[in-house]
Design a protein around this motif. Structure first.
Motif, PDB file in Angstrom:
ATOM      1  N   GLU A   1     -19.924  14.745 -40.927  1.00 20.57           N
ATOM      2  CA  GLU A   1     -21.143  15.457 -40.559  1.00 20.57           C
ATOM      3  C   GLU A   1     -22.211  15.289 -41.637  1.00 20.57           C
ATOM      4  O   GLU A   1     -23.400  15.187 -41.339  1.00 20.57           O
ATOM      5  CB  GLU A   1     -20.846  16.938 -40.336  1.00 20.57           C
ATOM      6  CG  GLU A   1     -20.062  17.225 -39.070  1.00 20.57           C
ATOM      7  CD  GLU A   1     -19.837  18.707 -38.839  1.00 20.57           C
ATOM      8  OE1 GLU A   1     -20.421  19.508 -39.603  1.00 20.57           O
ATOM      9  OE2 GLU A   1     -19.096  19.070 -37.917  1.00 20.57           O
TER      10      GLU A   1
ATOM     11  N   LYS B   1     -21.537  16.690 -32.716  1.00 17.50           N
ATOM     12  CA  LYS B   1     -22.572  17.011 -33.692  1.00 17.50           C
ATOM     13  C   LYS B   1     -23.863  16.263 -33.371  1.00 17.50           C
ATOM     14  O   LYS B   1     -24.958  16.834 -33.450  1.00 17.50           O
ATOM     15  CB  LYS B   1     -22.072  16.647 -35.101  1.00 17.50           C
ATOM     16  CG  LYS B   1     -23.094  16.873 -36.212  1.00 17.50           C
ATOM     17  CD  LYS B   1     -23.460  18.325 -36.367  1.00 17.50           C
ATOM     18  CE  LYS B   1     -24.399  18.517 -37.561  1.00 17.50           C
ATOM     19  NZ  LYS B   1     -24.894  19.908 -37.672  1.00 17.50           N
TER      20      LYS B   1
ATOM     21  N   ASP C   1     -11.943  17.186 -46.594  1.00 20.55           N
ATOM     22  CA  ASP C   1     -12.184  17.548 -45.187  1.00 20.55           C
ATOM     23  C   ASP C   1     -13.007  16.412 -44.581  1.00 20.55           C
ATOM     24  O   ASP C   1     -14.223  16.343 -44.757  1.00 20.55           O
ATOM     25  CB  ASP C   1     -12.931  18.873 -45.119  1.00 20.55           C
ATOM     26  CG  ASP C   1     -13.207  19.324 -43.700  1.00 20.55           C
ATOM     27  OD1 ASP C   1     -12.990  18.527 -42.764  1.00 20.55           O
ATOM     28  OD2 ASP C   1     -13.653  20.472 -43.512  1.00 20.55           O
TER      29      ASP C   1
ATOM     30  N   SER D   1     -16.463  23.398 -49.905  1.00 19.04           N
ATOM     31  CA  SER D   1     -16.788  24.761 -49.486  1.00 19.04           C
ATOM     32  C   SER D   1     -18.056  25.260 -50.166  1.00 19.04           C
ATOM     33  O   SER D   1     -18.904  25.912 -49.531  1.00 19.04           O
ATOM     34  CB  SER D   1     -15.610  25.692 -49.803  1.00 19.04           C
ATOM     35  OG  SER D   1     -15.925  27.029 -49.488  1.00 19.04           O
TER      36      SER D   1
ATOM     37  N   ARG E   1     -21.006  23.733 -48.463  1.00 19.33           N
ATOM     38  CA  ARG E   1     -21.268  24.352 -47.160  1.00 19.33           C
ATOM     39  C   ARG E   1     -21.943  25.714 -47.334  1.00 19.33           C
ATOM     40  O   ARG E   1     -22.879  26.051 -46.603  1.00 19.33           O
ATOM     41  CB  ARG E   1     -19.970  24.497 -46.375  1.00 19.33           C
ATOM     42  CG  ARG E   1     -19.386  23.164 -45.895  1.00 19.33           C
ATOM     43  CD  ARG E   1     -18.043  23.379 -45.211  1.00 19.33           C
ATOM     44  NE  ARG E   1     -18.200  24.094 -43.965  1.00 19.33           N
ATOM     45  CZ  ARG E   1     -18.319  23.510 -42.770  1.00 19.33           C
ATOM     46  NH1 ARG E   1     -18.298  22.202 -42.671  1.00 19.33           N
ATOM     47  NH2 ARG E   1     -18.448  24.231 -41.681  1.00 19.33           N
TER      48      ARG E   1
ATOM     49  N   THR F   1     -16.069  17.348 -42.179  1.00 19.96           N
ATOM     50  CA  THR F   1     -17.259  17.838 -42.873  1.00 19.96           C
ATOM     51  C   THR F   1     -17.999  16.698 -43.555  1.00 19.96           C
ATOM     52  O   THR F   1     -19.237  16.641 -43.539  1.00 19.96           O
ATOM     53  CB  THR F   1     -16.864  18.904 -43.912  1.00 19.96           C
ATOM     54  OG1 THR F   1     -16.313  20.032 -43.241  1.00 19.96           O
ATOM     55  CG2 THR F   1     -18.074  19.362 -44.713  1.00 19.96           C
TER      56      THR F   1
END
Length: 427
Positions: free
Chosen positions: A284, A408, A278, A368, A371, A281
């Motif tokens: 970020e 962001k 991803d 995941s 996160r 992500t």
């Protein structure tokens, strides 16, 4: 078949209780004596990976797991390792013994598959021992939408039907994502910058470089491969500018300097952040580097094991650059291969490799997990681009991600202003 990287194969995991014939089923599917078979429950102790080909899907990895009903201290460890396979599975075969039917173990496996969006097939093995009543009981207990195949690994009954069910149920998009091809039009030229130094493998290119080259050709593009010291001269000899330059992340500064500003620039690792995981992500996660403080804990994860060289990227260079960014000493922990911590809560940042040797589902699972744990995650290429101050340029080929990055940054800015205002009012 044998040269297809494991990370590019459909991963089919076989789950079930002990002695349901999981290993025998693998032998029947492959038509080879691959898995150790015994009447003694618990013969399979660790996940076993076997490469094979199922047409028309192509090369796959079949993962044989220990019974999830294993008992005792060692049995619990075996079952735990089996459950870790969920993070690598693109498709699950849930095997039960026709005489035993469906129990809480199978229901739990199907529930975990559903929670992870893993398509599943229920396989009722040893059907040569069935009765009509047992078949009806199993079918009535099966959750709606789950296909059921009755097989006998001993006689071969149902094996072809199971192969067809795998073909029908396998996720259609598991390996259809382009690496770079969607960034090119037919005939576009991409220049690949491949440093040849003491870290480069003798006599070959590394896997991401080969895969990007192949993806360019698959999408009717053209490729020019050069070393970083030859890029400037190579560009001057071209009659028209290339569409994009893709570099090894360690040569970012040199390549950025030699690439005209109107030519797109990125790295193999950034391409793989999108291809294997991803990208948004990960980008970020790069912003968390700006918040690092001396004493923070960093996890560096590599998806494979390799010979360390002097000034190694993962153990020397990136840690050195991160210390400089934080303005002091940091605490580092390294894992490689399938190793990965079960608890990420103590880490302030995860820096992951490009994951060329891991499949996309496993990489997405790691993202995941990060996160859910509230820990930012970034990969090597994005991390290096940010540390070198050229991340915006390296993300120019991906405008939607650049837009998210700007949003962001604006959100973080507003949060800092609000926190500062609140602190001022408290004073």
């Amino acid at each position: 078949m044998f040269k297809t990287p494991r990370g590019n194969r459909l991963h089919i995991a076989i789950f079930g209780r002990r002695n349901t014939g999981k290993s025998s089923l693998i032998n029947a599917l492959t038509n080879q004596e691959i898995a150790l078979v015994s009447d003694v429950p618990g013969t399979t102790t660790d996940p076993v990976f076997k490469t094979m080909e199922i047409l028309p899907i192509g090369p796959v990895v079949i993962i044989d797991t220990a019974g999830l009903d294993d008992t005792g201290e060692l049995g619990a460890l075996r079952a735990k390792r089996s459950r870790a396979v969920f993070d690598q599975a693109d498709l699950a075969l849930v095997v039960t013994d026709t005489r035993q039917g469906i129990s809480g173990f199978e229901e739990d496996i199907l529930r975990q598959c559903r929670d992870r969006d893993i398509p599943a097939i229920m396989v009722s093995n040893k059907s040569d021992l069935w009765t009509g009543r047992e078949i009806r009981q199993i079918e009535s207990a099966l959750p709606e939408g789950i296909p059921m195949i009755f097989t006998s690994a001993l006689t071969g009954r149902g094996i072809e039907e199971l192969k067809n069910a795998i073909i029908r149920t396998a996720p259609s998009s598991w390996d259809e994502r382009p690496i770079i091809g969607d960034l090119l039009d037919p005939g576009d030229l991409a220049v690949l910058v491949v440093p040849i130094d003491h870290a480069a493998p003798k006599g070959r290119l590394i896997l991401p470089q080969v895969q990007v080259l192949r993806d360019i050709l698959d999408h009717d593009g053209q490729a020019l491969v050069v070393k970083e010291c030859e890029l400037k001269q190579a560009l001057s000899l071209l009659k028209k500018k290339p569409k994009i330059v893709v570099t090894d992340s360690q040569a970012f500064l040199k390549v950025d300097e030699d690439t005209p500003p109107d030519v797109l620039l990125t790295s193999f690792s950034i391409l793989f952040a999108r291809y294997k995981g991803d990208l948004a992500t990960m980008v970020e996660g790069a912003l968390a580097i700006e918040r690092l403080l001396p004493g923070d804990r960093i996890l560096l994860a590599e998806g494979c094991t390799h010979h360390r060289v002097e000034d190694d990227i993962g153990t020397v260079k990136i840690p050195r650059w991160l210390r400089q960014a934080a303005g002091g000493e940091l605490s580092f922990e390294w894992v490689n291969g399938q190793q990965y911590p079960e608890d990420l809560s103590d880490f302030d940042l995860i820096v992951h490799c490009g994951a060329c040797m891991r499949n996309r589902r496993e990489m997405l699972s790691r993202i995941s997990f990060a996160r859910r744990s509230g820990v930012p995650i970034v990969n090597y290429g994005i991390c290096i681009a940010h540390l070198m101050g050229i991340l915006p340029r390296a993300l120019a080929p991906f405008p939607e991600v650049m837009s998210r990055l700007r949003e962001k940054r604006e959100t973080d800015k507003q949060e800092k202003l609000m926190i500062g205002k609140a602190e001022h009012e408290n004073v």
